[in-house]
Design an enzyme around this catalytic site. Structure first.
Site, mmCIF file in Angstrom:
data_model
loop_
_atom_site.group_PDB
_atom_site.id
_atom_site.type_symbol
_atom_site.label_atom_id
_atom_site.label_comp_id
_atom_site.label_asym_id
_atom_site.label_seq_id
_atom_site.Cartn_x
_atom_site.Cartn_y
_atom_site.Cartn_z
ATOM 1 N N THR A 159 1.033 -1.013 0.094
ATOM 2 C CA THR A 159 -0.412 0.198 -0.368
ATOM 3 C C THR A 159 0.977 0.980 -0.139
ATOM 4 O OG1 THR A 159 -0.415 -0.032 2.481
ATOM 5 C CG2 THR A 159 -1.495 -1.582 1.675
ATOM 6 N N GLU A 189 -5.642 -4.082 1.106
ATOM 7 C CA GLU A 189 -5.843 -5.225 2.301
ATOM 8 C C GLU A 189 -7.483 -6.112 2.199
ATOM 9 O OE1 GLU A 189 -4.922 -1.972 3.178
ATOM 10 O OE2 GLU A 189 -3.710 -1.890 4.346
ATOM 11 N N LYS A 214 -11.510 18.082 13.346
ATOM 12 C CA LYS A 214 -11.673 18.253 14.581
ATOM 13 C C LYS A 214 -11.968 19.403 14.997
ATOM 14 C CE LYS A 214 -11.560 15.905 18.444
ATOM 15 N NZ LYS A 214 -10.101 15.235 19.876
ATOM 16 N N TRP A 217 -16.436 15.769 15.713
ATOM 17 C CA TRP A 217 -16.148 15.998 13.919
ATOM 18 C C TRP A 217 -16.422 16.743 12.747
ATOM 19 C CZ3 TRP A 217 -11.247 13.881 14.615
ATOM 20 C CH2 TRP A 217 -10.748 13.455 15.138
HETATM 21 P P1 ADP Z 1 -4.374 3.749 0.063
HETATM 22 O O1 ADP Z 1 -3.785 4.128 1.431
HETATM 23 O O2 ADP Z 1 -2.836 4.231 -0.485
HETATM 24 O O3 ADP Z 1 -5.141 5.193 -0.705
HETATM 25 P P2 ADP Z 1 -6.095 1.782 -0.358
HETATM 26 O O4 ADP Z 1 -6.131 1.949 -2.289
HETATM 27 O O5 ADP Z 1 -6.128 0.642 -0.208
HETATM 28 O O6 ADP Z 1 -4.454 2.439 -0.884
HETATM 29 O O7 ADP Z 1 -7.183 3.015 -0.521
HETATM 30 C C1 ADP Z 1 -7.453 2.142 0.812
HETATM 31 C C2 ADP Z 1 -8.983 3.478 1.301
HETATM 32 O O8 ADP Z 1 -9.524 3.658 0.159
HETATM 33 C C3 ADP Z 1 -10.007 3.213 1.723
HETATM 34 O O9 ADP Z 1 -9.294 2.963 3.201
HETATM 35 C C4 ADP Z 1 -10.647 4.096 2.261
HETATM 36 O O10 ADP Z 1 -9.660 5.468 3.144
HETATM 37 C C5 ADP Z 1 -11.024 5.397 0.460
HETATM 38 N N1 ADP Z 1 -12.210 4.202 -0.634
HETATM 39 C C6 ADP Z 1 -12.065 2.945 -0.700
HETATM 40 N N2 ADP Z 1 -12.849 3.342 -1.361
HETATM 41 C C7 ADP Z 1 -13.934 3.950 -1.368
HETATM 42 C C8 ADP Z 1 -14.788 4.532 -1.027
HETATM 43 N N3 ADP Z 1 -16.327 4.487 -2.074
HETATM 44 N N4 ADP Z 1 -15.729 5.830 -0.893
HETATM 45 C C9 ADP Z 1 -14.642 6.363 0.008
HETATM 46 N N5 ADP Z 1 -13.575 5.843 0.284
HETATM 47 C C10 ADP Z 1 -12.755 5.483 -0.260
#
Ligand code: ADP
Length: 537
Positions: free
Chosen positions: A183, A325, A436, A441
């Site tokens: 990641t 993950e 915050k 929030w």
């Molecule tokens: P990175 O941390 O590099 O962006 P990922 O591609 O694994 O890695 O990102 C996962 C994150 O992307 C999730 O934990 C979330 O915060 C965000 N995410 C994924 N899909 C959505 C969605 N439909 N709406 C909002 N956030 C999303």
């Protein structure tokens, strides 16, 4: 009493053989600077078997790591299957990572070889001496004209393939590693996630089901999400598993080129992050196409973007949620029959949610400190946690310094969400992006959605900036559509009826572009750094 059914391992060579035996005539199209190349699953399967032979010739260890550094292409799809089906582990390197991160992950994964597209060779080659375990650099000529170094480590993909003998694939241990994805990680080193044959197989079944992307033999699937971003969200497996044609954009990722591919190749299903669809919209609007679903996730899908697609392209965007993950797709928002008679506004609001977890994934929201479960009343928020056979149990870096699981075995996502009574997820924010203010929030996602519904706004990202009294206050960073004008007051007037008074941004900054991460998401970290000392002139 035990069941009396066959205990066949869930391995990726099963998907491979299925495509080879039953979908041999189905097309794979790859775009590139030199034009489109056309092939079939039959040819792909034959080449993939020979690629297994190449790994033997190169002396790659039995479970050796095979790095890939390239675009979405047929060759990348050959690597995706030849690797795990011959017992090796494919490690996709994100071509947009910072050089130090690339060096770190190639060394950490102990890549023995790297397969690189010629168009991106100049990004990799200068680092090659820092990647201490890589013995071979195999160049895939994707039509770029970059010079190929005269070096004994450098080999040509097609020459190797022509000289290789095809191999049989037979994996018996479904728990063995198949892919590694790191990641991107906003702080510290990237964290390694290791997918197994079993998790990949089950995720593929999830992704092709109708409550997700619903892929089948009538589809032509185009993954715009890169194969180096969480395994292209499962589409590179879903295509062969479902017998769907594959349309691969290669390096032709410009919005117009993507729209042309959709129209000219009869793409029915495609997926990518919101910024991609933002760019493609004006090139696709009003053109004839065969799309039936546009998948989108990776960050919140703005309601205004989905509605613009519905109005101008004829279909809204399908939102999905997940993370590297979680393989990565864990939920999606296909509307149920209950919405058949709903008005457009109700449907649009529902589509702005992350949807229902797939069969196989369980989700809950909890107080992150006490693990106390929060009610599914769509009001209470908490950390979203998941568990299931395609959710990670641990990182590959024992030194990642991150506790992935809770004491009771659920995976922490770092996302804050609310859940409706049916478990439909509404992502409020990433924990680190929440603002915050005075002990309460504020959801940056909700504010962005509201701002992006202003007709002059192209993109909006809201970040918290330090405030002496309230701790943090929201700053709205807004990009206007070309040729449009709006003042700060216009934006605030638009927001006033849509959000609570104390959520109103303290200021609106007009910027040329929202900075993006290596996978095309809004980089709030960069905005926070840029506006850390923010003060009104
Ligand atoms: P990175 O941390 O590099 O962006 P990922 O591609 O694994 O890695 O990102 C996962 C994150 O992307 C999730 O934990 C979330 O915060 C965000 N995410 C994924 N899909 C959505 C969605 N439909 N709406 C909002 N956030 C999303």
């Amino acid at each position: 009493m035990r069941g009396l059914m066959q205990d066949v391992p869930l391995t990726i060579d099963t998907i491979f053989r299925h495509a080879e035996q039953h979908h041999g005539d189905v097309a794979i199209v790859t775009d590139g600077p030199a034009g489109r190349t056309r092939s079939t699953y039959a040819e792909w399967a034959q080449r993939t078997r020979r690629l297994g032979g190449v790994f033997d010739t190169l002396g790659i260890s039995a479970d050796g790591r095979i790095g890939t550094f390239g675009w979405n292409s047929q060759r990348h799809l050959e690597l995706y299957f030849a690797g795990p089906c011959s017992g090796r582990v494919v490690h996709t390197l994100n071509i947009r990572l910072f050089p130090e991160q690339l060096t770190y992950i190639a060394n950490h994964a102990e890549d023995e070889v790297v397969f690189v597209d010629r168009t991106v060779l100049p990004l990799l080659w200068p680092l090659i001496d820092t990647m201490t375990t890589i013995r071979h650099v195999v160049v895939m000529d994707d039509g770029g004209d970059n010079e190929v170094p005269d070096d004994p480590r450098v080999l040509d993909y097609e020459t190797l393939l022509a000289d290789a003998a095809p191999v049989d694939f037979h994996v018996t241990d479904e728990g063995s590693a198949a892919y590694m994805c790191y990641t991107s990680g906003t702080t510290g080193n990237p964290k390694g996630v290791v997918y197994s044959h079993r998790s990949t197989y089950l995720h593929t079944m999830g992704v092709i089901s109708p409550n997700a992307f619903g892929l089948g033999v009538r589809d032509a699937a185009m993954p715009v999400v890169p194969m180096f971003h969480a395994n292209a969200w499962g589409i590179a497996h879903a295509g062969p598993a479902a017998g769907a044609a594959m349309v691969m954009p290669g390096s032709m990722m410009q919005p117009k080129a993507l729209a042309d591919l959709i129209v000219e190749e009869g793409v029915t299903f495609t997926a990518g992050v919101p910024t991609i669809w933002q760019g493609v919209l004006p090139h696709l609007a009003g053109r004839p196409h065969k799309l039936r679903e546009i998948g989108c996730g990776g960050s919140a899908v703005p309601k205004a973007l989905s509605e613009a697609y519905r109005e101008q392209v004829g279909l809204p965007i399908l939102q999905a949620w997940g993370m590297t993950e979680t393989h990565p797709v864990a939920s999606s928002g296909v509307l149920s029959r209950a919405f058949d008679d709903a008005d457009d506004a109700t449907k649009a609001a529902q589509r702005a949610r992350a949807g229902i977890p797939f069969l196989g994934v369980e989700a809950r929201i909890v107080d992150a400190d006490t693990l106390e479960e929060q009610p599914w009343d769509d009001k209470a928020t908490g950390e979203l946690q998941v568990r299931g056979p395609w959710c990670a149990a641990a990182y590959y870096n024992p030194d990642a310094g991150v506790e992935l699981l809770t004491s009771d075995g659920w995976m922490k996502t770092g996302d804050v969400a609310a859940m409706a009574p049916d478990g439909n997820i509404r992502i409020a924010d990433r924990t680190k992006d929440l603002i915050k203010s005075g002990g309460e929030w504020i959801s940056s996602v909700d504010l962005e959605n509201a701002i992006m519904s202003h007709p002059a706004v192209k993109e909006a990202a809201v970040v918290g900036i330090p405030h002496p009294k309230w701790d943090e206050r929201p700053l709205a960073c807004v990009v206007l559509k070309p040729g449009e004008t709006a003042t700060e007051q216009d934006i605030l007037d638009h927001l006033a009826p849509l959000v609570a008074k104390w959520w109103m941004p303290d200021a609106v900054e007009f910027i040329d572009e929202v900075p993006k991460t290596s996978v095309g998401k809004f980089s709030k970290k960069d905005l926070r750094t840029r506006f850390a000392e923010y003060s009104r002139d």
